[in-house]
Design a protein around this motif. Structure first.
Motif, mmCIF file in Angstrom:
data_model
loop_
_atom_site.group_PDB
_atom_site.id
_atom_site.type_symbol
_atom_site.label_atom_id
_atom_site.label_comp_id
_atom_site.label_asym_id
_atom_site.label_seq_id
_atom_site.Cartn_x
_atom_site.Cartn_y
_atom_site.Cartn_z
ATOM 1 N N ARG A 164 2.468 6.794 4.037
ATOM 2 C CA ARG A 164 1.869 5.951 3.009
ATOM 3 C C ARG A 164 1.951 6.678 1.671
ATOM 4 N NH1 ARG A 164 -3.994 6.520 5.836
ATOM 5 N NH2 ARG A 164 -4.673 8.519 4.970
ATOM 6 N N LYS A 270 -12.832 0.906 -8.555
ATOM 7 C CA LYS A 270 -12.346 1.660 -7.405
ATOM 8 C C LYS A 270 -13.244 2.844 -7.147
ATOM 9 C CE LYS A 270 -8.819 4.125 -7.368
ATOM 10 N NZ LYS A 270 -7.478 4.721 -7.361
ATOM 11 N N SER A 319 -3.425 7.538 -1.132
ATOM 12 C CA SER A 319 -3.739 6.128 -1.379
ATOM 13 C C SER A 319 -4.606 5.535 -0.279
ATOM 14 C CB SER A 319 -2.452 5.311 -1.493
ATOM 15 O OG SER A 319 -1.779 5.253 -0.243
ATOM 16 N N ALA A 321 -3.783 3.655 1.806
ATOM 17 C CA ALA A 321 -3.377 2.253 1.901
ATOM 18 C C ALA A 321 -2.496 2.040 3.120
ATOM 19 C CB ALA A 321 -2.619 1.858 0.635
ATOM 20 N N ASN A 322 -2.280 0.794 3.465
ATOM 21 C CA ASN A 322 -1.345 0.480 4.534
ATOM 22 C C ASN A 322 0.044 0.985 4.145
ATOM 23 O OD1 ASN A 322 -3.198 -0.834 6.211
ATOM 24 N ND2 ASN A 322 -2.907 -2.791 5.156
ATOM 25 N N SER A 325 1.977 -1.147 1.663
ATOM 26 C CA SER A 325 1.289 -1.575 0.444
ATOM 27 C C SER A 325 2.270 -1.694 -0.726
ATOM 28 C CB SER A 325 0.188 -0.583 0.081
ATOM 29 O OG SER A 325 -0.325 -0.830 -1.210
ATOM 30 N N PHE A 328 0.844 0.350 -4.088
ATOM 31 C CA PHE A 328 0.931 1.812 -4.131
ATOM 32 C C PHE A 328 2.344 2.323 -3.886
ATOM 33 C CE2 PHE A 328 -3.672 1.349 -3.496
ATOM 34 C CZ PHE A 328 -4.114 2.210 -4.498
#
Length: 359
Positions: A164, A270, A319, A321-322, A325, A328
């Motif tokens: 990621r 965030k 991140s 994140a997936n 994503s 990102f």
């Protein structure tokens, strides 16, 4: 590799619903000298999760050196396979845990992992398999794991990798957005500013933390996450968990809250948590009414600048994140590799189970 007869390091398994205060103090100290940081397994972030979701069959595995100092913390739970014929020790991960790298002291890291493997092989452990998912795969702990466990001839192992986006402000301070896309974002920022005073803010000491928390919960719930009942505020336990960990993070000075405000009202926010020389993004929210102006991306650009220019102690930002994503992956060119390991230390059935793992 250590001999199985080396008894300098010991392993114990604690059956507890939460981390006791005395042990939490030890884990705090361990986290500060860990070979790899993981804020999600530090007690101030982990204990509220244990209290909120109460995982069944929790098994906190502790490794200590010959002097009794804690050198390894593995928050496992016991998972059953094949209708209970097999059991594994699996690192616990809840909905809001984005990294499961165990805490292992820099001093004695090799011995700690060897002691864990010896414990599994000896039959004293409550399971003969280990499962570690969302574990850092490109750092020193993974290298030691490969030496001390994956290379043992008696073990059957399988692994899978994913990656990621990651930001590395010291080595790669630039973002991955093209110049044309950056110009477009600057135009959107100017147009957004025509609707009212536009400000980027970072939570300061004189700000009201409870107000920031409630703004965030409302903002996230106002969009698609709220409609899909996946926002923090959609579930009382999740909302309470967020309030508690952000408050704890502020008290420990391990948290950042950032916002993009339009006419005094946040339209993107965030939350980051800090650990060691890094930071992990926890949650991002934005007002969909202003989606055409990309407020989330604008706030991320500000966050990248802020970290690079104002946070010299931060060497990386995960991140969390997936892997797919779009935001990102476009914004940051760095990548963090994560591994999913299945490891069988003994038993024919366990080895066969690992060998046939369909990743």
């Amino acid at each position: 590799m250590l001999s199985p007869t080396d008894t300098r390091y010991s392993v114990t398994a604690l059956d507890a619903a939460t981390i006791p205060p005395a042990l939490a103090t030890e884990i705090d100290a361990l986290s500060r000298e860990a070979i790899e940081a993981n804020v999600f397994y530090e007690p101030w972030l982990l204990n509220p999760a244990l209290a909120s979701w109460k995982p069944p069959r929790l098994c906190l595995v502790l490794v200590r050196d010959g002097a009794g100092a804690l050198t390894g913390f593995f928050p496992f739970y016991i998972q059953r396979h094949l209708r209970g014929l097999l059991r594994s020790l699996r690192l616990w991960r809840h909905l809001y845990c984005f990294l499961c790298t165990p805490l292992v002291a820099r001093r004695g890291a090799r011995e700690t992992l060897a002691a864990l493997a010896d414990w599994i092989e000896s039959g004293r452990a409550p399971a003969n398999m280990i499962e570690m998912d969302w574990v850092g795969a490109d750092g020193p702990l993974a290298a030691l794991l490969a030496t001390e466990i994956l290379a043992r001839p008696r073990w059957t192992t399988q692994s899978a990798l994913r990656e990621r986006a990651m930001f590395q402000p010291k080595s790669h301070p630039e973002v991955g957005i093209s110049s044309d896309h950056m110009k477009k974002l600057r135009r959107l920022e100017r147009k957004l500013g025509e609707l009212g005073a536009l400000h980027y803010r970072v939570l300061a000491g004189d700000d009201s933390l409870p107000a920031w928390i409630e703004h965030f919960l409302r903002l996230e719930a106002s969009g698609w996450k709220g409609r899909g009942n996946s926002a923090l505020a959609s579930d009382a336990a999740s909302a309470d968990y967020f309030r508690r960990i952000v408050t704890e993070g502020a008290q420990h000075r391990r948290m950042q809250l950032l916002a993009l405000e339009l006419a005094g009202r946040p339209i993107a926010m965030k939350c980051n948590f800090l650990a060691g020389e890094g930071a992990c993004i926890f949650k991002v929210a934005y007002d969909e009414e202003y989606a055409k102006f990309s407020p989330g991306m604008l706030l991320e650009l500000f966050n990248s600048r802020y970290v690079a220019e104002e946070c010299p102690d931060i060497a990386w930002v995960d991140s969390c994140a997936n892997p797919d994503s779009a935001l990102f992956n476009r914004l940051w060119t760095g990548r963090r590799r994560l591994a999913h390991y299945r490891l069988a230390g003994r038993g024919l059935l366990a080895r066969a189970f690992v060998k046939t793992w369909n990743r």
